[in-house]
Design a protein around this motif. Structure first.
Motif, PDB file in Angstrom:
ATOM      1  N   GLN A  85      11.517  28.769   2.679  1.00  0.00           N
ATOM      2  CA  GLN A  85      10.467  27.992   2.015  1.00  0.00           C
ATOM      3  C   GLN A  85      11.006  26.736   1.341  1.00  0.00           C
ATOM      4  O   GLN A  85      10.248  25.992   0.725  1.00  0.00           O
ATOM      5  N   VAL A  86      12.302  26.506   1.452  1.00  0.00           N
ATOM      6  CA  VAL A  86      12.943  25.344   0.819  1.00  0.00           C
ATOM      7  C   VAL A  86      13.337  24.337   1.900  1.00  0.00           C
ATOM      8  O   VAL A  86      14.110  24.650   2.807  1.00  0.00           O
ATOM      9  N   THR A  87      12.780  23.147   1.787  1.00  0.00           N
ATOM     10  CA  THR A  87      13.129  22.066   2.713  1.00  0.00           C
ATOM     11  C   THR A  87      14.267  21.253   2.108  1.00  0.00           C
ATOM     12  O   THR A  87      14.163  20.773   0.974  1.00  0.00           O
ATOM     13  N   VAL A  88      15.336  21.098   2.871  1.00  0.00           N
ATOM     14  CA  VAL A  88      16.532  20.412   2.382  1.00  0.00           C
ATOM     15  C   VAL A  88      16.781  19.149   3.207  1.00  0.00           C
ATOM     16  O   VAL A  88      16.865  19.213   4.449  1.00  0.00           O
ATOM     17  N   ASN A  89      16.898  18.023   2.520  1.00  0.00           N
ATOM     18  CA  ASN A  89      17.352  16.781   3.151  1.00  0.00           C
ATOM     19  C   ASN A  89      18.843  16.640   2.864  1.00  0.00           C
ATOM     20  O   ASN A  89      19.258  16.701   1.704  1.00  0.00           O
ATOM     21  N   VAL A  90      19.644  16.478   3.890  1.00  0.00           N
ATOM     22  CA  VAL A  90      21.098  16.410   3.718  1.00  0.00           C
ATOM     23  C   VAL A  90      21.561  14.977   3.958  1.00  0.00           C
ATOM     24  O   VAL A  90      21.357  14.420   5.049  1.00  0.00           O
ATOM     25  N   PHE A  91      22.189  14.392   2.934  1.00  0.00           N
ATOM     26  CA  PHE A  91      22.670  13.018   3.027  1.00  0.00           C
ATOM     27  C   PHE A  91      24.165  12.972   2.709  1.00  0.00           C
ATOM     28  O   PHE A  91      24.638  13.632   1.791  1.00  0.00           O
ATOM     29  N   ASN A  92      24.873  12.147   3.449  1.00  0.00           N
ATOM     30  CA  ASN A  92      26.315  12.013   3.296  1.00  0.00           C
ATOM     31  C   ASN A  92      26.622  10.756   2.489  1.00  0.00           C
ATOM     32  O   ASN A  92      26.315   9.637   2.906  1.00  0.00           O
ATOM     33  N   LEU A 135      19.003  16.815  -5.699  1.00  0.00           N
ATOM     34  CA  LEU A 135      17.969  15.958  -6.265  1.00  0.00           C
ATOM     35  C   LEU A 135      16.601  16.424  -5.796  1.00  0.00           C
ATOM     36  O   LEU A 135      16.337  16.524  -4.590  1.00  0.00           O
ATOM     37  N   GLY A 136      15.726  16.719  -6.765  1.00  0.00           N
ATOM     38  CA  GLY A 136      14.384  17.182  -6.428  1.00  0.00           C
ATOM     39  C   GLY A 136      13.370  16.718  -7.445  1.00  0.00           C
ATOM     40  O   GLY A 136      13.728  16.126  -8.468  1.00  0.00           O
ATOM     41  N   PRO A 137      12.095  16.972  -7.194  1.00  0.00           N
ATOM     42  CA  PRO A 137      11.059  16.602  -8.165  1.00  0.00           C
ATOM     43  C   PRO A 137      11.192  17.418  -9.436  1.00  0.00           C
ATOM     44  O   PRO A 137      11.741  18.535  -9.424  1.00  0.00           O
ATOM     45  N   ALA A 138      10.674  16.862 -10.540  1.00  0.00           N
ATOM     46  CA  ALA A 138      10.791  17.560 -11.831  1.00  0.00           C
ATOM     47  C   ALA A 138      10.116  18.918 -11.801  1.00  0.00           C
ATOM     48  O   ALA A 138      10.563  19.860 -12.455  1.00  0.00           O
ATOM     49  N   GLY A 165       6.342  15.709  -3.439  1.00  0.00           N
ATOM     50  CA  GLY A 165       6.727  16.737  -2.487  1.00  0.00           C
ATOM     51  C   GLY A 165       7.656  17.761  -3.119  1.00  0.00           C
ATOM     52  O   GLY A 165       8.041  17.648  -4.291  1.00  0.00           O
ATOM     53  N   ALA A 166       8.047  18.766  -2.332  1.00  0.00           N
ATOM     54  CA  ALA A 166       8.882  19.842  -2.845  1.00  0.00           C
ATOM     55  C   ALA A 166      10.270  19.868  -2.235  1.00  0.00           C
ATOM     56  O   ALA A 166      11.082  20.734  -2.569  1.00  0.00           O
ATOM     57  N   ALA A 167      10.575  18.933  -1.335  1.00  0.00           N
ATOM     58  CA  ALA A 167      11.880  18.913  -0.675  1.00  0.00           C
ATOM     59  C   ALA A 167      12.984  18.580  -1.673  1.00  0.00           C
ATOM     60  O   ALA A 167      12.772  17.861  -2.651  1.00  0.00           O
ATOM     61  N   VAL A 168      14.161  19.103  -1.388  1.00  0.00           N
ATOM     62  CA  VAL A 168      15.327  18.871  -2.242  1.00  0.00           C
ATOM     63  C   VAL A 168      16.397  18.158  -1.420  1.00  0.00           C
ATOM     64  O   VAL A 168      16.678  18.541  -0.282  1.00  0.00           O
ATOM     65  N   ASP A 169      16.990  17.113  -2.010  1.00  0.00           N
ATOM     66  CA  ASP A 169      18.072  16.385  -1.338  1.00  0.00           C
ATOM     67  C   ASP A 169      19.413  16.990  -1.710  1.00  0.00           C
ATOM     68  O   ASP A 169      19.694  17.227  -2.893  1.00  0.00           O
TER      69      ASP A 169
END
Length: 204
Positions: A85-92, A135-138, A165-169
């Motif tokens: 249920q957790v969407t993760v954006n992965v950035f380098n 990093l995610g929304p408050a 949104g609910a995604a976490v970086d």
């Protein structure tokens, strides 16, 4: 009686001895102290048989109560989202190429939903000295980030009030080497969602 012992006038000498006021004061003080000690002892007996009426900490110190985690009843479990249920954006944010993709692939194997994968924007690019930033929304501070943090416990957690949104970086930093091993991450996730044992009193 005559002669020099002759009594004249209409006043006669007092024949009884003077009262000793000092002795009377000592007796009064002693009686007061005795009554005070007796009253204090009575209150102590009442306190012992009734359990006392002070605060919880004071009562515990008087009766010898101790607190101990009980194996029986437990508190309600913490409700957290599952990895799926957790969407993760992965950035380098490092100079090492391909790090975002390999990390995203591993998170996908562990059940996380993967969103965007690529290089970090200029705000974070080559500026993250630690292992990473979550990093995610408050609104998700106590939900999705803690679940993702089980995979990288040393990552810094931040929130963005303007973010939607609910995604976490997951922004990978220069100190990153690898994610936590799968067994370690599973153990951390289990401990995060497990109910806490209730605290019971013993010896009361």
């Amino acid at each position: 009686m005559g002669g020099k012992y002759r009594i004249t006038g209409d006043k006669f000498p007092r024949m009884r001895p003077r009262r000793r006021r000092g002795r009377l004061a000592v007796v009064v003080v002693g009686c007061g102290a005795l009554l005070g000690v007796a009253g204090w002892g009575t209150l102590q007996l009442i306190d012992v048989f009734t359990g006392g009426g002070g605060t919880a900490s004071a009562a515990g110190s008087r009766t010898g109560c101790t607190t101990k985690a009980g194996p029986g009843a437990s508190a309600a479990p913490v409700v957290l989202p599952k990895p799926a249920q957790v969407t993760v954006n992965v950035f380098n944010a490092t100079t090492r190429s391909g790090l975002a993709k390999t990390t995203a692939d591993e998170l996908k194997k562990r059940g996380f939903r993967i969103g965007q994968v690529g290089n970090a924007d200029k705000v974070y690019d080559k500026k993250v000295t630690g292992t990473g930033v979550l990093l995610g929304p408050a609104a998700s501070l106590n939900t999705s980030p803690p679940v993702l943090a089980t995979q990288l416990a040393t990552a810094e957690r931040r929130t963005d009030a303007a973010r939607k949104g609910a995604a976490v970086d997951l922004i990978i930093g220069n100190g990153f080497k690898t994610l936590a091993t799968a067994p370690e991450a599973t153990k951390a996730l289990t401990a995060l969602t497990a109910p806490k044992p209730a605290v019971t009193k013993k010896g009361c």
